[in-house]
Structures are given as structure tokens and as C-alpha cells.
Design an enzyme around this catalytic site. Structure first.
Site: not given
Lengths: 494, 494
Positions: A88, A275, A280
């Protein structure tokens, strides 16, 4: 090596494509995780291992803080990633900090010199504003910079991405997009959706994307800036966005926010981690909460990335299976603001039908009134209109027994043999159709939750009479395909 | 050590509970993966590591093939799992193979002797039948066996689970459930949903579960046999099922079927694996397809288990956050047959409201007409009815500006001060309500996608007149909370 984009499969306005840039290939739809050029919670090596083929970073921060090193090493070895780097310009920093101290040509020269594969020309994001004057000013500034950059630098190893600005003003978005295409850009990026998304104005997001998409060639890849919300990825893909960049995975993590494909949860309020990802699967919210902050941020960032990665793959899989509409609908059912956005999308079936295949081997799902706007449903209505011919004499209208193929319907055969009438069926969603189309997609392949329209039989009879039939006999198809004349049955039951 | 069940949190008819049996604890809602007593694709050690606290296996197969070994070692060391073991009697094998060669007391004695924690009395599953006579016969056979077992064996280390049969016949299900409760069972299991689910008759599944749940005490845990479809878990939990058993993870895997939380995909048709679990994260459908069959089955079974495990945790998390309705709605949006099932559930708001909290700190989402049946919406309507008092003189009705608290509405203050009228607001979903309730849940906490009901203002005026107000002044709240008399505005705009 100019940028090229090859489309392999489509559904709605979404597509599976291969974006080739800087000699490297990226499969789309594709999320480019944003990495900070100085400090990273998740390393570029880890991102590569997770399967991300392209990354986004900010050339202005590099320019300010690692300029000489970057010019010498080039961006790929500076940041340790051999895939596609999109940079960017720093324009977004204007939105955040008020101003940046770099000119468009200095920005372009720097991005090109460090070997960026895809570089955004210096823009001034419109952001979320209700002032048309302000929106126009930012759009024109961005467009002029883009035109000047393209003129001075042209395409080289670095391909230029033209930033579409204009905020929520359709005519400005159109002018911006058309101007950038005319200037020679091969890829555009739609700016300023972040604040629109942060305030859950998803219906307006749909409008912005459609305004941009309508104004550029179908074959041109479209990037959506800062779109890292798991709930909107499928929607944006369906509207024709090919690539996305986002730092949301780490920004959310820093605020203890946990992504799921149905919404964002707060770690502090969670008791379970629903999850299966590596971050997790063998821990709990309590254990995460007790970790040192940096470690927790890293774990949550990793989890969030896994959710975004899985969603990106779910979008691709849905396109290849022709189920993108269904995926968008499921995602959009998770929040009222998304349901609104889905309504807006559903109203654009004609535009969306560009990429929808004419035939598929899977059932067409009709769950709600929205689904009556599916390209497949509208298309079959058009095919129907074309297939009706002028009639005379008696028409036989079979009602009920929707899942029973015409060949297995028993009863009216005698009537058929003797008088050879034209046979029609009544579909609960698609209405009356000639029975010959029974095996044609999607007449018997439609799985509907909608009840038959009340008055459907009467409407069908009327339509058939308008086609010239003197008499319409209604037969009801019951269990096992046994058909019975509706009139005689009702006489008997009296 | 008798079975005990402690409920910690509730939402709709769903609850987070602790089931204590055989001295071991299981958190519910809970899926019990079914393991084959002879060969396992996923080992019991792996299942334990994934967090499964309870397993299901078939005592009849053990009886036929590993009897002596089981009697000697007991089931936990025979199969290498120290959590809760639930054993089925072999009744299900009747459904599959026609008959089993064991008596109810021999089955009970064996299950008890091998140290099963939860044992199902020998039943004859009703299955999916339209014959009421056949359904009654199977139900009565199962009930008599259950009564006799409980009488002869009573509760010991092994707790008995009473199988509710009766298929789709509500009166039979009721008779079965009531009979089992009377016989002293502390936990029941609803039989025969497998064929109902396999044929996607989800609306009928809802009816079966509700018929069972209505007939047994709220405090009694309810098991649902064979319910391993990822799409129906949240629905079943919301209807009050606490535990589930299923071999679906491995049965689906053997047919190359890949679970997702939106539906079941076929591996052969897939290009991407949209999942972050250990079995998927670094492979592709192509690679899986090229694996030897056993290895592929194992990988897919592991993936399917991860999906079911995550769904089980998502259900628990949704209950603790008071979002179970939302989760069910999202899941049910993935298939028309589920949308129908959700409609049936949504029509039972009074029953469902048992476990729904009266207040919560999160917004209430209203996405569709179904949501108008949410317990919270119905409850607020009842609260409204109770809060209206007889009026006289002028009522002020504020329309629009739904998200702007009454204290920030500008304009009618002067009118308010001078004449002190009663002030009401019009909510797009909840209708007219006294402005004093503005800060009371859920009036300003409701996020709605529904457009205001057409004629809502007229209906509100009518209601206020019926309450005794001579005059109803309508004020429109615009941007920034500025209110304007609707009548004067419309005059001016002419």
C-alpha cells in the site's frame, strides 16, 4: 512480465482465478494478510506454511523506518517471503493520522525500487463521509495521482493497482473506476470499506462493490481494501471481489476478539473454544486469558487467521460446486444487518447471473422469498416463457407429488392415451410448466421450504386458458404417484 | 452412586449440565462417539485426547465376540477408556439385521457385569414406519423390557437408560416416556431418529423430540440416539436433548463424505478443504483421494469428529452467551428441510422460553418473521400488555429514530413540558410501547432487519385510542434525535 488474470470457474459474480504478477501465481479469491514491516505477531514463514500465497504490507512505513535496508535487500528478502507482495502507498495512513509526507512519484519510485509485485498508487481514502464535496476531492486526488503514476512509470516488474475512491457516492465510484481503466490499470482496488464495515453498514458495502464492479471490465481483477471480516468475505466474493487484504486477524486479537464464521466473540465472555485449529484444539478461554498478553495475542491472531483461511477456501469450494449463493445466505443469516445486505444482493439477480452455470447436478435450494430471486429461478422462468406454445382443447394440470417424475405418475395415462392432451405440472416455487420439462434442471431438482403459493392452482389454470386451452383438467398426484381428478374427488367427498 | 444431573446454565430448552454417572462426570450437551468394540478407526486414546468424556459402544457385539474377555477385564480396560461408557443393548441391530439372540435380562446382566456406566435396556426401535400398530408393538415391547429390567436390577454402578419408542406417533411417544419415568428411570433416550434424519425429515424430528421432552420432567437428562449430523445438533440441543451418540463420523468417512457445519460434501467433488483441523490443514482433497482407503477413512473420520466436537462446543458456548436461537437459525438456513424444522421450533416459543433468560447484555437479533416468535419478543409483548394503563387526553407517539434513546430525542420536549402528555414509541418489531421502557431490555437492544410493519403507525394510534387517549400526536424522530410533528411536516411538504 505484465499482470495477467485467468478465470477458471465462476458462480454469481464470484470466480476462481489465477492472478499472475511478478512471475508468481496466486489463486483467487484470496486474502492477503497484512504484515507490519517491523514487528509481526505471525511470521511470514508461518503465513506461507498456512498456504497464504500473497501478503500485503505498507510501503510508507518501510520508507520511513527501513528505507535503505529495503532498497538494498528488496522487499522479499527484507521480509522473508517469496510469494506475491502487494504494497500500500501509505494513503491509508492519511485516513488514520491526517497526512503523509511523501509525493505520488516518490511513493511509486520507492515501491518499484524495493521490488513490490503489486503497488497501490498514492491515494487519499474517502472513508465514511456524507459530504459529496469531500468524497469528490479525495477521489479526484487519488485518480490524478494514479494517472500520473501510470504515465511516468508504466507497467514493469511492479504492477500498479488503481485505487477506486468515492465513498458511498455511486457516480463518484463510477468516475473513479472508469478513469482508472482508461489510464491503463490492469487491476483495481476498492477503497474505504473499513469504516463502512466497522459500523455494520453492509447494505451500503454491497452498493459500493456493485457500483465499482459495474464500471470495470468483467475480466479485470478487483481488490477490496481492508476486508478482513469473516462474515463478509463470501458476500464480497459473490459480488465480484477477487482479493482482500486485512490486518483484522491481529487487530482483533489485540482486543481479545475471537473470530467465528458466525460472528466475533469476546474472549473474556467465552467459556468454550468452538474451533479445531492448532491454537484452540487443546486449550480453553481461561488458559488463553491467563497467558501473557503477547502470547495470547499471538494465539488469537493465529486462530483468526485460520478462520479467515478456512473461509477463503469455503468461498473457493462453493464457487466450484455452484453453491456460492447458499454460502452467502448462510453467512448473512447471522446478523440482521447482513440479512439486509443479502436482500440488496438478491435484488440484483440479473447482474449476478453472469457467472451462474446454466445446469448443475445438485439440487437448487429455495428456503425463503429471497431465493425466488436466485439467477437459476429467474432463468427457469424465462426458459418457461419461451417454451409455452399456443394451445387448444384440453390441458391436463397435475398438482402435488412434486418429487415424483412424470413417468411414474399413475392414473391420467388412460386420459392421456384417449385424448392426448397437453400435460402440465404445478411447481410450488416455479409455477406451471410443461411436463416435458420435468427432467430439465431445475424443475425436479429444486428443494423448497416454501409452501405452495396459495391460489397457485387457480393462477395456473388461468394462465393455461390464456394460452388457448378450452378446458383445464386438474389432477392431484398423491402418494406413490397415483393421480386422481381433483373435481371428481371433491364430488365424491361431498 | 446413582446418576445425577445438575443444570448450570440454560437457553431455550437447551442447558449446560453435569451428568454424573459411575462416579465420573460428563459435561453436557455432549456427543458420545460410537466405537466398534473390535476395530476402531480412531482409537479411544485419541478420542479422549480430543476431549470426549463419554463413549458409546454396542454391548451385543461385545457379548457375541468378546464375552469372556469383557467379563474378566470389564469394559473400561477392555476398550482402554476411563471416561463414561454408555452401552446400547443391541436393539438397534434388530432394526438392521432383523433379530438379536439375547433376552432383556441376559442383556441387562451382561451390561451390568462388564461395568457399563450407562446401559440401555433391550428395546426394539420403531424406526420410520407409517403403521401405528407396528409402532405400538415396538414401543410396548421396549417399555415392558425396560420395566422388567428396572424391577429386577434396579440402579447400581450401572445406571439404566430407558428407550423411548413410538416413532412419529406422539401419543405413543408420550405413553412410552411417561411409562419409563414411572418405572424409575433417571435418564431416557429417544429412539429411531436415524431414518427420520437420513431422509431429511427434520420437521418430524422436531415433533418427536418435543413430544418426548413434554412428557418427562425438565430436570431429567434426555439422550438422542444416533444423532450425529452436524446440522441438527444445535436444533436438538435447543429442543432439550442433552446427549447424543453417533457413528456418523466413521460411517460418513467410509463413504468419502466430508462434514461441514453447513452440510455434507463428497470428497470426490471437492477441490479445497475449508477446515483448520489437523486432518485438513496441510493436505488437499486430491492428496486424500490418493491415500489408501483405510488411511483416507481415518483422516476423514478424524476431520468429521473435529467438526462434531467443534459443533458441540459451539452449542455450549451459545447457551452460555444466550445465543442458541441464533445458532439454530444460522444452521437451519443451510437447507430448506431445516428451515421448515426451524419454523416448527419457532412456533413453540412458550415451551422454549423455559430456559431463556429474562435479561441479557447483548442485542436481540431479529432477521426474519421467524424471529418474531422468539421467546424474548413474545415476553416483551406480554410485559407491554401488563404495562399499559388507561389513558386520557393526548398521547405523544414518537416514530423512527429507533436507536436513539428517549433522553436524547429533541423537539417534543416543549410539548412535553407544557402539556405533560404520555409518551410512546413505535418499535419496528415490537410495536407501540411506553417511552419509560426505553432502557428496558429488549426495546433499544433489538437489532432488526425487518422493515417497520406497513400500517404500524396507524395500528399504534388505534391501540392508544382504545386505551382512552382522546388525541394521538405523531412525531417523527429524524437524524440526531430531532423530532418533528408528522402532521405539520406533511402540511409543509405539500
Amino acid at each position: 512480465m505484465p499482470l495477467s488474470f485467468e478465470v477458471r470457474d465462476t458462480d454469481l459474480l464470484g470466480r476462481i482465478g489465477t492472478l499472475t504478477v511478478g512471475g508468481k501465481k496466486v489463486e483467487t479469491p484470496c486474502l492477503l494478510p497484512v504484515i507490519h514491516p517491523v514487528r509481526q505477531s505471525i511470521t511470514t514463514a508461518e503465513l506461507k506454511k498456512m498456504g497464504f500465497q500473497a501478503l500485503m504490507t505498507n510501503s510508507y512505513i518501510i520508507y520511513r523506518r527501513r528505507k535503505e535496508e529495503a532498497l538494498q535487500k528488496k522487499i522479499h528478502s527484507l521480509l522473508g517471503f517469496d510469494g506475491v507482495f502487494m504494497t500500500d502507498s501509505g494513503g491509508y495512513q492519511v485516513l488514520e493520522y491526517g497526512s503523509v509526507e511523501i509525493s505520488y512519484d516518490e511513493s511509486a519510485r520507492f515501491q518499484s525500487s524495493i521490488g513490490s509485485d503489486l503497488a497501490v498508487t498514492l491515494d487519499r481514502p474517502t472513508g465514511y463521509t456524507t459530504s459529496e464535496a469531500r468524497a469528490k476531492e479525495t477521489m479526484m486526488y487519488s485518480l490524478r495521482n494514479a494517472e500520473a503514476t501510470m504515465k511516468e512509470f508504466g507497467e514493469s516488474i511492479t504492477s500498479w493497482v488503481g485505487p477506486i475512491q468515492g465513498g458511498l457516492f455511486d457516480p463518484l465510484l463510477k468516475k473513479s473506476a472508469v478513469g482508472l481503466v482508461a489510464a491503463g490499470f490492469k487491476m483495481l482496488a476498492l477503497g474505504s470499506p473499513v469504516q463502512v464495515m466497522d459500523s455494520y453498514r453492509f447494505a451500503e458495502l454491497v452498493g459500493m462493490i456493485l457500483a465499482a464492479r459495474r464500471s470495470i471490465p468483467y475480466s479485470m481483477p478487483l481488490h477490496l481494501f481492508g476486508a478482513g471480516h469473516p462474515l463478509t468475505m463470501a458476500l464480497s466474493v459473490a459480488l465480484g471481489c477477487d482479493t482482500f487484504d486485512s490486518a483484522s486477524y491481529v487487530l482483533f486479537a489485540k482486543n481479545d476478539r475471537y473470530m467465528t464464521e458466525n460472528g466475533i466473540l469476546r474472549l473474556g465472555e467465552m467459556t468454550y473454544l468452538p474451533c479445531s485449529c492448532v491454537a484452540c484444539v487443546s486449550t480453553t478461554p481461561k488458559e488463553l486469558g491467563e497467558m501473557p498478553r503477547d502470547e495470547r495475542t499471538r494465539a488469537l491472531a493465529l486462530h483468526n487467521l485460520h478462520v479467515l483461511r478456512a473461509e477463503m477456501l469455503a468461498c473457493r469450494e462453493a464457487i466450484t460446486e455452484g453453491r456460492l449463493w447458499d454460502l452467502v445466505q448462510v453467512r448473512c443469516s447471522s446478523h440482521p444487518r447482513l440479512t439486509e445486505a443479502f436482500s440488496v444482493m438478491a435484488g440484483e439477480a440479473e447482474l449476478l447471473s453472469v457467472g451462474t452455470r446454466h445446469f448443475r447436478d445438485k439440487g437448487l435450494m429455495v428456503r425463503s422469498a429471497h431465493d425466488l430471486g436466485r439467477p437459476e429461478v429467474l432463468r427457469s422462468a424465462a426458459r418457461l416463457d419461451a417454451s409455452f406454445r399456443r394451445g387448444s382443447g384440453t390441458a391436463l394440470l397435475l398438482v402435488g407429488g412434486d418429487q415424483i417424475p412424470i413417468g411414474e405418475v399413475k392414473g391420467p395415462a388412460a386420459a392421456l392415451g384417449r385424448r392426448n392432451p397437453d400435460v402440465f405440472r404445478l411447481h410450488p416455487v416455479l409455477g406451471v410448466y410443461p411436463a416435458e420439462l420435468d427432467y430439465v434442471y431445475p424443475f425436479t431438482q429444486t428443494v423448497a421450504a416454501l409452501h405452495p403459493q396459495p391460489g397457485g392452482t387457480e393462477a395456473a389454470k388461468k394462465r393455461l386458458r390464456r394460452l388457448g386451452y378450452k378446458k383445464v383438467e386438474v389432477w392431484e398426484v398423491g402418494k406413490g404417484g397415483r393421480a386422481q381428478r381433483a373435481e371428481s374427488r371433491s364430488r365424491r367427498s361431498r
